[in-house]
Design an enzyme around this catalytic site. Structure first.
Site, short mmCIF file in Angstrom:
data_model
loop_
_atom_site.label_atom_id
_atom_site.label_comp_id
_atom_site.label_asym_id
_atom_site.label_seq_id
_atom_site.Cartn_x
_atom_site.Cartn_y
_atom_site.Cartn_z
N ASP A 1 -5.42 1.59 5.25
CA ASP A 1 -5.00 0.25 4.98
C ASP A 1 -4.01 0.07 3.82
O ASP A 1 -2.89 -0.59 3.75
CB ASP A 1 -6.07 -0.55 4.42
N LEU A 2 -4.43 0.71 2.71
CA LEU A 2 -3.53 0.85 1.30
C LEU A 2 -2.09 1.36 1.53
O LEU A 2 -1.11 0.83 1.08
CB LEU A 2 -4.48 1.47 0.11
#
Length: 418
Positions: free
Chosen positions: A190-191
């Site tokens: 996600d990051l």
């Protein structure tokens, strides 16, 4: 007329009083949820963009339910949600209604960027895909984050962070050789996708600034994770070697990893001949650097030599010192760092000096969370406002960008559009 920014206390402030970051004037519609997307938009907001968080009035971002909570779980004040949605304005919008679709199109005409993280095809099914929205605003930068991207045979598959870690190869490389692979201990898929989305968005905006048209920024979690696998791809394509878990070791650089000490563990990376010699001197045994079995970097790279000759020496040296003592000894000379807990990092004086722990309003409290890692000398990120409540800025945003009156908003709310 430009939109007001949220202030550090959470109330709106006039444009004249607002912090003027490097992205001041940029307007972003953030229709994402959870992390892959909200984090991208938050980075832009921290740097001065006016980011409008769009949520369904009856089904808001479910990251609002993620712990930890301030003032108790029932209060619904999620520090997790705030960490990825600070500095944003908040509106409610039901894009499944005809009125909501029309309203989104009106907003798109007035903004520069739209960020979404739905599965590819979702926006098209709503009649709000890029090809439709670009007719409303040809200069729109449409940033789309998904598990597998907008093209390819797997594009329509559902995905979470762990999907990216698994499909991108990182999971298979992490852990210890004698145990099953282990996911990376954070939502790196996600990051990473959010970071690449921010970069891609700024690159596409540069094209618009130079007179070009808007475009789609297509970001895949799988792609993003794959790009983080260091030398694994070229090891395979050139030598046929498949990367496997190595614990805390490097594939070929030694000594370069985790070593125990008196009160925990340190990272030590003194693998070059220079650093090895200085390390031997620091521990009062300069003659070790001349040992013909380990006197060159190439010899120390050998896995058997590293494990049977080098590691025992280092563990003997490190075992009588604490993490803090070893860091003090190494100073500015030897690449050695304590492996710190999050508690130690949050209280680290260097982290404080870098302003990487900041106070963000959450309810009646100020919560410490990570700051903005992009440091600009002339236009730094300086304020951190609270995350918006669902629809908190409906009157402000819809009034400014869509010219709606209080009566219009009341009618749309009755129709379930906002």
């Amino acid at each position: 007329m430009p939109l007001d920014f949220p202030s550090a206390t959470g109330t709106s402030c006039t444009p004249a009083d607002a912090p003027r970051g490097p992205l001041a004037g940029l307007k972003v519609l953030d229709i994402t949820r959870v992390v892959a997307g909200p984090y991208c938009a938050m980075l832009l907001a921290d740097l001065g963009a006016t980011v409008i968080k769009v949520e369904h009035p009856d089904d808001p971002d479910y990251a609002r339910t993620f712990p930890p909570f301030v003032a108790g779980e029932d209060a619904g004040l999620s520090a997790f949600f705030t960490q990825f949605n600070r500095n944003k304005l908040g509106i409610s919008l039901n894009m499944k209604t005809e009125e909501g679709k029309a309203l989104l199109k009106r907003l798109v005409r007035e903004v520069d960027v739209l960020v979404e993280n739905f599965r590819p095809g979702t926006m098209e099914k709503l009649g709000l895909g890029y090809e439709v929205l670009r007719l409303e605003n040809p200069k729109l930068v449409y940033t789309a984050i998904s598990g597998f991207g907008r093209t390819g045979p797997n594009s329509s598959r559902p995905a979470f962070d762990n999907t990216g870690q698994a499909a991108g190869g990182l999971w298979s490389m992490n852990g210890y050789a004698d145990r099953p692979p282990v996911r990376v201990g954070t939502i790196i898929g996600d990051l990473a996708a959010s970071l690449y989305a921010a970069i891609g968005t700024l690159a596409a905006l540069r094209v618009v600034e130079k007179g070009g048209e808007g475009q789609v920024v297509d970001i895949s979690q799988q792609d993003s994770v794959l790009s983080l696998t260091e030398n694994a791809v070229v090891r395979y394509t050139t030598k046929g070697e498949v990367a496997t878990p190595l614990g805390s070791e490097h594939p070929f650089v030694r000594p370069y990893g985790q070593f125990p000490c008196k009160d925990g563990y340190v990272f030590f990376g003194g693998y070059t001949d220079k650093f090895w010699r200085l390390t031997c001197q620091m521990f009062g045994e300069p003659e070790v650097a001349a040992d013909p079995a380990i006197d060159t970097m190439e010899k120390r790279f050998d896995p058997v030599v590293a494990e049977t000759r080098v590691r025992p020496i280092l563990e003997r040296w490190f075992s009588t010192y604490t993490k803090a003592e070893l860091e003090e000894m190494a100073g500015d000379t030897i690449p050695l760092s304590a492996i710190k807990t999050i508690a130690e990092v949050v209280e680290d004086p260097h982290i404080a000096a870098r302003e990487m722990i900041v106070n963000v309003p959450l309810g009646a409290e100020m919560v410490r969370m990570f700051g903005q890692p992009v440091k600009l000398s002339a236009t730094p990120a300086t304020t951190f406002a609270k995350a918006p409540d669902v629809g908190e800025h409906n009157a402000l945003v819809y009034g400014d960008l869509a010219g709606l009156s209080a009566e219009d908003l009341a009618r749309l709310a009755d129709q379930g559009a906002i």
